[in-house]
Design an enzyme around this catalytic site. Structure first.
Site, PDB file in Angstrom:
ATOM      1  N   GLU A 139      -3.868   8.358   8.182  1.00 29.08           N
ATOM      2  CA  GLU A 139      -4.649   7.396   7.672  1.00 29.08           C
ATOM      3  C   GLU A 139      -4.952   6.219   8.499  1.00 29.08           C
ATOM      4  O   GLU A 139      -6.392   5.904   8.620  1.00 29.08           O
ATOM      5  CB  GLU A 139      -4.300   6.948   6.253  1.00 29.08           C
ATOM      6  CG  GLU A 139      -5.483   6.156   5.564  1.00 29.08           C
ATOM      7  CD  GLU A 139      -4.737   5.899   4.054  1.00 29.08           C
ATOM      8  OE1 GLU A 139      -5.074   4.590   3.471  1.00 29.08           O
ATOM      9  OE2 GLU A 139      -3.886   6.595   3.346  1.00 29.08           O
ATOM     10  N   HIS A 184       0.959  -1.242  -0.131  1.00 24.82           N
ATOM     11  CA  HIS A 184      -0.042   0.026  -0.172  1.00 24.82           C
ATOM     12  C   HIS A 184       0.807   1.284  -0.148  1.00 24.82           C
ATOM     13  O   HIS A 184       0.480   2.222  -0.396  1.00 24.82           O
ATOM     14  CB  HIS A 184      -0.801   0.025   1.372  1.00 24.82           C
ATOM     15  CG  HIS A 184      -1.710   1.049   1.199  1.00 24.82           C
ATOM     16  ND1 HIS A 184      -1.311   1.952   2.525  1.00 24.82           N
ATOM     17  CD2 HIS A 184      -2.931   1.795   0.801  1.00 24.82           C
ATOM     18  CE1 HIS A 184      -2.087   3.095   2.323  1.00 24.82           C
ATOM     19  NE2 HIS A 184      -3.040   2.934   1.576  1.00 24.82           N
ATOM     20  N   GLU A 219       2.297   1.842  -3.434  1.00 25.33           N
ATOM     21  CA  GLU A 219       1.147   2.378  -4.395  1.00 25.33           C
ATOM     22  C   GLU A 219       1.070   3.947  -4.305  1.00 25.33           C
ATOM     23  O   GLU A 219       1.105   4.714  -5.159  1.00 25.33           O
ATOM     24  CB  GLU A 219      -0.148   1.834  -3.993  1.00 25.33           C
ATOM     25  CG  GLU A 219      -1.426   2.411  -4.726  1.00 25.33           C
ATOM     26  CD  GLU A 219      -2.395   2.724  -3.834  1.00 25.33           C
ATOM     27  OE1 GLU A 219      -2.910   3.891  -3.811  1.00 25.33           O
ATOM     28  OE2 GLU A 219      -2.833   1.962  -3.167  1.00 25.33           O
ATOM     29  N   HIS A 220       1.174   4.347  -2.637  1.00 28.89           N
ATOM     30  CA  HIS A 220       1.149   5.897  -2.459  1.00 28.89           C
ATOM     31  C   HIS A 220       2.344   6.393  -3.098  1.00 28.89           C
ATOM     32  O   HIS A 220       2.181   7.618  -3.992  1.00 28.89           O
ATOM     33  CB  HIS A 220       1.203   6.001  -1.162  1.00 28.89           C
ATOM     34  CG  HIS A 220      -0.358   6.054  -0.611  1.00 28.89           C
ATOM     35  ND1 HIS A 220      -0.836   6.817   0.309  1.00 28.89           N
ATOM     36  CD2 HIS A 220      -1.170   5.178  -0.669  1.00 28.89           C
ATOM     37  CE1 HIS A 220      -2.067   6.598   0.496  1.00 28.89           C
ATOM     38  NE2 HIS A 220      -2.502   5.579   0.016  1.00 28.89           N
TER      39      HIS A 220
END
Length: 428
Positions: free
Chosen positions: A142, A67, A70-71
């Site tokens: 987040e 993840h 991906e960012h």
């Protein structure tokens, strides 16, 4: 170039595997003004342990790194890649699941420029210690935000209750502690291994010429050199055929409790048509037993135990799988008891042939509608590709399902001994 077609939908899908291992798939949609492109990578949150094909050594990277990667790929020395897509008039985004990562754009113009941008930015990582530290702060916020999100916590708690060792029980974003252990070297390592063309697939759809798309992609990769790489060996722990715990409870700021009841798969490892049959059969069962219009749904609704937010889903993956039913309710214990009793009654009586056929026709209509929406069909392709599920197998598989197999699945899968519940209660 391989050609696949669907006589009912009158669609054609062309596929070719390039010399570097990348699979290119083109769904031809004559007359469509909209076009979309998705680059999917067989790399998700559960892939934190693997054998480095360069050294043959086992590697354990921090949870949440897929993840995180991906960012980070949206950042480049020239600025944020999403802004460059916007300048071309395209919508773009990405998402990471437990099993794969997808980067995509949708546009009505400048398709070739968007495609070049998609192919290039995913293959051109740019990580610095400063930018990684900045991203750690963003993702930490987040993660902390999701810790207070009732829907997210309901899902995460259920996974922790259903699974004993499988990393699906770990949040896709990781933990605050795990992401702090991520550094540029680890990001470059994971990118080099998992973002190899042989571990990716490009899907595009629209009024496009397949040969032109393939040639354009080939040119985009022409100057790049990729070492030959065998299939990636993922190191997953052996998951026992039991649940971790019967119930998980948590208090959060909600107006009324939320129940999420899950049933764990007894057997995993299916791929292709067999996995698709299991998924579609389970969907039909859920619609018949507890879908809107069913006797059980009506009883629960009239008793005030559920409302229109009640829903369900089957999650079919190669190394794990489960079904869940969820919704807000004033009495989680009563709703859970009635759901279990409803499935037990259905198991004893069996599904009625008319109900089964009605659910099948409904699902066929839904699939046809999805196949005519570019974003939906792109999602279906990306979700199925690494499971070896062919896009045009959906409708023929639906046609082949039998009532006998559905009743066997009903009796086997909805086992109260493999059921777990997650309950979110209002904070006192």
């Amino acid at each position: 170039m391989e050609k696949q077609s669907d006589p009912l939908l009158r669609d054609e899908l062309y596929m070719e595997r390039l010399e570097n291992g990348l699979t290119v798939a083109v769904l031809v949609k004559p007359g469509y003004r909209q076009m979309t492109g998705r680059l999917a990578v067989h790399y998700g949150s559960v892939d934190s342990r693997f054998v480095n094909p360069e050294t043959g050594e086992a590697v354990h990277v921090p949870d949440g790194i897929a993840h995180f990667l991906e960012h980070k790929l949206f950042e480049s020395p020239e600025g944020n890649v999403a802004d460059r897509f916007a300048e071309l008039g395209a919508e773009s985004n990405a998402y990471t699941t437990h099993t794969h990562t997808v980067y995509y754009f949708t546009t009505t113009d400048h398709f070739w420029s968007c495609l070049d941008l998609l192919l290039n930015f995913v293959q051109d990582p740019y990580f610095t210690a400063e930018s990684v530290a900045k991203e750690q702060g963003i993702i930490e916020q987040e993660i902390r935000m999701y810790l207070d999100d009732p829907g997210w916590r309901s899902s995460a708690n259920l996974l922790e209750a259903l699974y004993v060792r499988h990393p699906v029980r770990i949040d896709i974003a990781g933990t605050v502690e795990s992401i702090r252990a991520i550094d540029p070297d680890l990001l470059y390592l994971c990118h080099r291994i998992f973002y190899h063309p042989s571990n990716m697939v490009l899907f595009v759809a629209g009024d496009l010429a397949p040969a032109e798309v393939v040639e354009r992609v080939r040119q985009a990769f022409a100057g790049r050199r990729y070492p030959a790489q065998a299939g990636i060996q993922r190191l997953l722990p052996q998951e026992p055929p039991v649940i971790a715990e019967r119930r998980r409870m948590q208090e959060l700021v909600v107006s009324q409790p939320i129940l999420r009841l899950g049933f764990k798969e007894k057997e995993v490892g299916l791929t292709g048509r067999a996995l698709l049959e299991r998924d579609l059969t389970t969907s039909l069962i859920l619609d018949v037993v507890v879908g809107r219009g069913s006797a059980l749904y009506t009883r629960l609704y009239e008793a005030g135990l559920i409302d229109q937010r009640f829903g369900f889903e089957h999650v079919p993956e190669v190394t794990f799988g489960h079904t869940y039913l969820t919704g807000p309710t004033p009495d989680p214990a009563e709703l859970e008891a009635r759901l279990l009793a409803g499935f037990h009654q259905a198991q004893e009586q069996g599904l009625a042939a008319d109900d089964f056929e009605r659910a099948r026709r409904k699902l066929i209509g839904r699939v046809i509608n999805l196949m005519n929406d570019l974003d939906s069909v792109a999602f279906l392709f990306a979700d199925g590709f690494f499971k070896e599920i062919r896009l045009f197998d959906l409708l023929p598989t639906l046609d082949s399902l039998t009532l006998e197999a559905a009743n066997e699945r009903l009796r086997n899968h909805f086992d109260p001994n493999l059921a777990a519940a997650s309950v979110i209660y209002p904070r006192r």
